[in-house]
Every structure is written in C-alpha cells, then in structure tokens.
Scaffold this active site. Structure first.
Site, short mmCIF file in Angstrom:
data_model
loop_
_atom_site.label_atom_id
_atom_site.label_comp_id
_atom_site.label_asym_id
_atom_site.label_seq_id
_atom_site.Cartn_x
_atom_site.Cartn_y
_atom_site.Cartn_z
N HIS A 50 2.39 -3.57 4.30
CA HIS A 50 2.63 -2.38 2.99
C HIS A 50 2.57 -1.06 3.93
O HIS A 50 2.40 -0.71 5.03
CB HIS A 50 1.38 -2.44 2.04
CG HIS A 50 1.40 -3.61 1.12
ND1 HIS A 50 0.65 -3.81 0.07
CD2 HIS A 50 2.45 -4.69 1.12
CE1 HIS A 50 0.91 -4.85 -0.57
NE2 HIS A 50 2.13 -5.48 0.08
N GLU A 52 0.72 1.63 3.70
CA GLU A 52 -0.29 2.18 4.26
C GLU A 52 -0.60 1.32 5.47
O GLU A 52 -1.22 2.12 6.37
CB GLU A 52 -1.46 2.21 3.25
CG GLU A 52 -1.21 2.97 1.89
CD GLU A 52 -0.50 2.03 0.83
OE1 GLU A 52 0.26 1.12 1.27
OE2 GLU A 52 -0.89 2.33 -0.29
N ASP A 140 5.64 -8.87 -3.08
CA ASP A 140 4.92 -7.77 -2.23
C ASP A 140 3.47 -7.79 -3.10
O ASP A 140 2.53 -7.55 -2.13
CB ASP A 140 5.84 -6.53 -2.45
CG ASP A 140 5.39 -5.52 -1.06
OD1 ASP A 140 5.37 -6.29 0.03
OD2 ASP A 140 4.82 -4.62 -1.35
#
Lengths: 144, 144
Positions: A50, A52, A140
C-alpha cells in the site's frame, strides 16, 4: 495544503499513470521528506505495498519513528494503521476518508494523532478510480 | 506440531543462518503451503518485511484470503496483525507468545481465531536471539 500532502498526491498520480492504484504517501521528519511511495499492487503484483507501506519500505531502517509524521492521500487501512502503531509514528495526516473510512479509531486509541484534511482533490481522485476499477479497489482492501 | 509449523520454523532458522531475525511464516490453503517467508530486516534492510509480511509478499495476489491460515513462529505484532485483519485471514497459528505478547487481543476482537502452540523450540530460539542481539530485536518491534 502543505508541500508534503502535495508530494503525496504527486505519488498517487504517478501510480495512476503507471496503471496502479492512486494512493501516495510521504514520511516527514524535521520538516523534511525522508521518503515517499505509492501503492504498487499492480506495478509489482505485491499485495502488501500500500502507499504507506511502500513509503516505509523506501525509508529503510531509520531508527526511531517518534519524531516522524506520515502523510497519506487516503485514511490508512488496518495493515498500514497497525504498522503506524507498531512503529510508533506519532502523527498521520490524510487527504480524505470519504471513500474509505480506514482505521482512524484504532490509531487514535493507541495515541496516534490523526488529521483529516478532507481534500476534494483526493476524494475525486479515489471516486473516479473506484468507479472505473472497482474489482481492483475491493481486492486492495481485502473486500473479496 | 504439524508440517506447516515445522516449515515456519525452518524459515526462521534460515533467517538466522543469514544473520537475520529468526521469525518465519507460512500461508496455508486447502492443507497446502501457498507461500513461506521470514523476517528480512537485516537481509534486505527492510523494516516492513516481518516474517508474516514477507510470506504474504511471496504469496502475491491470491484473491480472497478467507480460506487461508497463516502460521508464524511468533505472535504477530500490530503491523502483521493489522494485515491479517485487513486481508481477512481467518486463522493464525503461532509458535509462541512468551517472548513477545503481540496483538492477539486485537486480532481476536476482529474475529480472527488465534492458536498459540507455546512451543519450547520457538521460545528458546527467540530467547537466545534477544539475548544475543537485543538492539536488533528492539528495533524490529519499534521499541527504540
């Protein structure tokens, strides 16, 4: 918005231009960018990257995170929020949480300060993406 | 213990032999190993590759995780636990939680079944590692 959210949005746009999911992130310490990243599920066929996580991967081993702030164009999910809690990142600044509420309460319950800028630019970017590629978006966030 | 925990321990031992942190993980579906992995903080200078994260990275994009079980030689931290919750992995089987309590309650509060085998072999492996390289261990769990 400040230059750091601007940089996170640029990362999201870069991902979109690569055919990926438009979520970007920047890690900041002492008012300087330590690292940046974006979602790479599509680009690297990697479910854990992802925005981050890619940003923290790119930052490498930086010792303590206690003076860091992480920016993300979208409210962190439980994976990214769990990482923020475990690494003791003290503050999270997000572009929006309208298209995905994420794990705000979980982070706050662990003492993380969460600021939601509620930016129309970020909301529109995700709304357009989710409308165009819903199957990719739900993959996701584990909603399969 | 079963063959899957045996494989997770073998991953942990492989990491140790590479100079890394001895935590291994295996993802199982339909009684078969989908992927395995181990902590790579040292090997790849990568702070997000805990054993469970490396395993999920190696598994790639497998669609739904709802029929999967993840094995880990150690109770997952908040990063790995958050990932398990977000990905909706239904069951976690760990080698031990004596040397690190991890985020068991958090996972259980999200409906994840957690089984702790409390294996002396796993406890001793981590106790020896923590005694020999405490700074590396505390870096890995964000205790800096």
């Amino acid at each position: 918005m400040d230059e750091f959210m601007r940089a996170a949005i640029a990362q999201a746009q870069k991902s979109l231009s690569e055919g990926g999911i438009p979520i970007g992130s920047v890690l900041v310490r002492n008012n300087q960018i330590v690292a940046s990243g974006h979602n790479k599920r599509v680009q690297e066929q990697n479910p854990i990257l992802h925005g981050e996580m890619d940003c923290l991967n790119n930052a490498g081993r930086i010792g303590s995170y206690k003076d860091t702030v992480i920016y993300s164009t979208l409210m962190p999910c439980y994976m990214c929020a769990g990482t923020i809690v475990q690494f003791k990142i003290s503050k999270v600044i997000v572009g929006e949480s309208v298209t995905f509420p994420g794990a705000r309460a979980f982070m706050e319950s662990h003492g993380v300060e969460v600021v939601d800028l509620n930016l129309p630019e970020c909301i529109q970017m995700m709304e357009k993406f989710i409308a165009e590629k819903p199957e990719l978006w739900y993959e996701d966030i584990g909603e399969l």
